[in-house]
Design a protein around this motif. Structure first.
Motif, PDB file in Angstrom:
ATOM      1  N   ILE A   1      -3.775   0.522   3.399  1.00 17.71           N
ATOM      2  CA  ILE A   1      -4.395   0.417   4.730  1.00 17.71           C
ATOM      3  C   ILE A   1      -4.403   1.792   5.400  1.00 17.71           C
ATOM      4  O   ILE A   1      -5.422   2.228   5.948  1.00 17.71           O
ATOM      5  CB  ILE A   1      -3.661  -0.618   5.605  1.00 17.71           C
ATOM      6  CG1 ILE A   1      -3.887  -2.029   5.055  1.00 17.71           C
ATOM      7  CG2 ILE A   1      -4.129  -0.526   7.060  1.00 17.71           C
ATOM      8  CD1 ILE A   1      -2.961  -3.079   5.651  1.00 17.71           C
ATOM      9  N   ALA A   2      -3.276   2.492   5.350  1.00 15.99           N
ATOM     10  CA  ALA A   2      -3.188   3.823   5.965  1.00 15.99           C
ATOM     11  C   ALA A   2      -4.139   4.800   5.282  1.00 15.99           C
ATOM     12  O   ALA A   2      -4.821   5.592   5.949  1.00 15.99           O
ATOM     13  CB  ALA A   2      -1.741   4.337   5.903  1.00 15.99           C
ATOM     14  N   TYR A   3      -4.216   4.752   3.962  1.00 12.86           N
ATOM     15  CA  TYR A   3      -5.107   5.632   3.203  1.00 12.86           C
ATOM     16  C   TYR A   3      -6.563   5.360   3.585  1.00 12.86           C
ATOM     17  O   TYR A   3      -7.334   6.292   3.839  1.00 12.86           O
ATOM     18  CB  TYR A   3      -4.894   5.415   1.705  1.00 12.86           C
ATOM     19  CG  TYR A   3      -5.749   6.310   0.846  1.00 12.86           C
ATOM     20  CD1 TYR A   3      -5.293   7.573   0.456  1.00 12.86           C
ATOM     21  CD2 TYR A   3      -7.017   5.904   0.421  1.00 12.86           C
ATOM     22  CE1 TYR A   3      -6.075   8.392  -0.333  1.00 12.86           C
ATOM     23  CE2 TYR A   3      -7.804   6.735  -0.366  1.00 12.86           C
ATOM     24  CZ  TYR A   3      -7.329   7.967  -0.742  1.00 12.86           C
ATOM     25  OH  TYR A   3      -8.106   8.792  -1.513  1.00 12.86           O
ATOM     26  N   THR A   4      -6.935   4.103   3.650  1.00 15.88           N
ATOM     27  CA  THR A   4      -8.298   3.730   4.016  1.00 15.88           C
ATOM     28  C   THR A   4      -8.602   4.180   5.435  1.00 15.88           C
ATOM     29  O   THR A   4      -9.676   4.715   5.714  1.00 15.88           O
ATOM     30  CB  THR A   4      -8.492   2.202   3.866  1.00 15.88           C
ATOM     31  OG1 THR A   4      -8.198   1.838   2.513  1.00 15.88           O
ATOM     32  CG2 THR A   4      -9.910   1.785   4.196  1.00 15.88           C
ATOM     33  N   ASN A   5      -7.651   3.987   6.320  1.00 23.01           N
ATOM     34  CA  ASN A   5      -7.799   4.403   7.719  1.00 23.01           C
ATOM     35  C   ASN A   5      -8.056   5.906   7.823  1.00 23.01           C
ATOM     36  O   ASN A   5      -8.866   6.357   8.634  1.00 23.01           O
ATOM     37  CB  ASN A   5      -6.541   4.020   8.495  1.00 23.01           C
ATOM     38  CG  ASN A   5      -6.655   4.292   9.973  1.00 23.01           C
ATOM     39  OD1 ASN A   5      -7.619   3.899  10.613  1.00 23.01           O
ATOM     40  ND2 ASN A   5      -5.672   4.978  10.513  1.00 23.01           N
ATOM     41  N   GLU A   6      -7.384   6.670   6.985  1.00 22.47           N
ATOM     42  CA  GLU A   6      -7.493   8.122   7.027  1.00 22.47           C
ATOM     43  C   GLU A   6      -8.771   8.653   6.367  1.00 22.47           C
ATOM     44  O   GLU A   6      -9.326   9.657   6.796  1.00 22.47           O
ATOM     45  CB  GLU A   6      -6.274   8.735   6.326  1.00 22.47           C
ATOM     46  CG  GLU A   6      -6.220  10.241   6.393  1.00 22.47           C
ATOM     47  CD  GLU A   6      -4.966  10.800   5.739  1.00 22.47           C
ATOM     48  OE1 GLU A   6      -5.050  11.931   5.229  1.00 22.47           O
ATOM     49  OE2 GLU A   6      -3.933  10.114   5.727  1.00 22.47           O
TER      50      GLU A   6
END
Length: 146
Positions: free
Chosen positions: A132-137
């Motif tokens: 989720i964090a990777y996609t958000n970034e």
């Protein structure tokens, strides 16, 4: 010319899909558990993507080739031989975590597991949250961390 994504969000009921598609009772129980967990971790309601993927949230991607589309932020498919889990991002932390994940096979963009009891759910949660964090970034998405 850019090609269109074949796997799109649909209006099919997730419950109807599970009840009609998943025949094995243990796999059905694991499927409902994954829905519960991924909904909790992502903060999004489950939605069907294509005929067999249960996804949570969405993001927009665009490759250098021009191919672009939308995909679920987290997702899985309860395929007959094994689950396909779409929770992995290409990070060093993810690479380290899978070492203690349990019994699985790694695909290009997903993790294959036979049943939830074969894996460490705490590590699954960490992988999902990293994804989720990777996609958000890296992508345009509705997955801004709350």
């Amino acid at each position: 010319m850019a090609t269109k994504n074949k796997t799109n969000e649909t209006e099919v009921s997730v419950t109807d899909f599970i009840e009609s598609y998943v025949e094995n009772e243990q796999k059905k129980a694991d499927t409902y558990r994954l829905v519960e967990l991924m909904q909790e971790w992502s903060g999004f309601e489950p939605r069907m993507w294509g005929p067999t993927i249960i996804g949570f949230g969405s993001y927009h991607y665009k490759y250098a080739s021009g191919h672009e589309g939308d995909a679920p932020i987290l997702g899985f498919s309860p395929r007959k031989p094994e689950f396909s889990l779409y929770v992995y991002s290409p990070t060093e932390e993810s690479q380290e975590l899978v070492k203690d994940f349990g019994k699985f096979k790694m695909g290009k963009a997903c993790i294959y597991v036979k049943k939830l009891s074969d894996i460490n759910i705490d590590i699954l949660e960490k992988l999902a949250r990293i994804s989720i964090a990777y996609t958000n970034e890296h992508y345009e998405c509705g997955c801004r961390i709350k």
